[in-house]
Design an enzyme around this catalytic site. Structure first.
Site, short mmCIF file in Angstrom:
data_model
loop_
_atom_site.label_atom_id
_atom_site.label_comp_id
_atom_site.label_asym_id
_atom_site.label_seq_id
_atom_site.Cartn_x
_atom_site.Cartn_y
_atom_site.Cartn_z
N ASP A 71 4.46 -0.84 43.90
CA ASP A 71 3.13 -1.24 44.31
C ASP A 71 2.31 -1.50 43.06
O ASP A 71 2.50 -0.83 42.03
CB ASP A 71 2.46 -0.16 45.17
CG ASP A 71 1.31 -0.73 45.97
OD1 ASP A 71 1.58 -1.50 46.91
OD2 ASP A 71 0.15 -0.44 45.64
N THR A 72 1.41 -2.46 43.14
CA THR A 72 0.56 -2.84 42.02
C THR A 72 -0.89 -2.85 42.48
O THR A 72 -1.20 -3.39 43.54
CB THR A 72 0.94 -4.23 41.48
OG1 THR A 72 2.31 -4.22 41.08
CG2 THR A 72 0.06 -4.64 40.30
#
Length: 190
Positions: A71-72
């Protein structure tokens, strides 16, 4: 060289990055609640989501393969900037990012039947000053709609970036060096 894995991500950028370093993978579609919990820090939030995605994929595949989740997020003043919900939200984000630096945090988790490992990479990204015309023209490209923080460094949004300190690939969506090390360590432990 690498173990075969499943990728729990719909991101075409993550697929491209794994292909870039020749990781054999298949895709597993997961649905994870991405709600922020109470006073959760950005670091905890992004790490929790990466692990939740990997675990959801591992459960779905009944642990047949190790599953990579990632996830970013974009963080400015300890506030998480998600994907813009509309043009007004996007414009607000660009005003926050204009002429200053922010952090892009990417967490990666690898989950298998008997173990898991993870990492968190934070990169500082500095934007030039943006005009209203810059912001409006960028929105019209359609690129910002599905990007954390409303921009893609690997696309037209890259023209706003004056400087980065850290991992470019982590800003795109998957830190290659750290992912390589996670996978090598996994292989050694198998």
């Amino acid at each position: 060289m690498y173990p075969e894995i499943a990728l729990a991500s719909a991101s075409p950028r993550r697929r491209e990055l794994l292909q870039q370093i020749a990781v054999p993978f298949s895709l597993v579609k997961v649905d994870v609640d991405e709600s922020l919990h109470g006073n959760e820090s950005p670091q905890h939030y992004v790490s929790r989501l990466a692990y939740a995605k990997a675990m959801a994929g591992a459960l779905q595949l009944q642990f047949a393969l190790p599953v990579l989740g990632a996830d970013t997020i974009v963080v400015v003043d300890q506030h998480i900037l998600g994907k813009p919900v509309d043009q007004a939200d996007f414009t607000r984000m660009m005003q926050l990012l204009s002429g200053r630096c922010h952090q892009v945090m990417t967490a990666v988790a690898l989950v298998g039947k008997n173990n898991s490992s993870d990492c968190l990479v934070s990169t500082e990204v500095c934007f030039r000053q943006l005009s209203a015309a810059d912001v409006a023209a960028y929105w019209q490209t359609g690129e910002p709609c599905d990007k954390a923080g409303g921009y893609g460094i690997q696309g037209q949004g890259g023209r706003f970036v004056r400087h980065i300190s850290g991992s470019y690939s982590a800003v795109v969506g998957l830190p290659l060096c750290e992912t390589d090390l996670l996978l090598r360590n996994w292989q050694e432990q198998a």
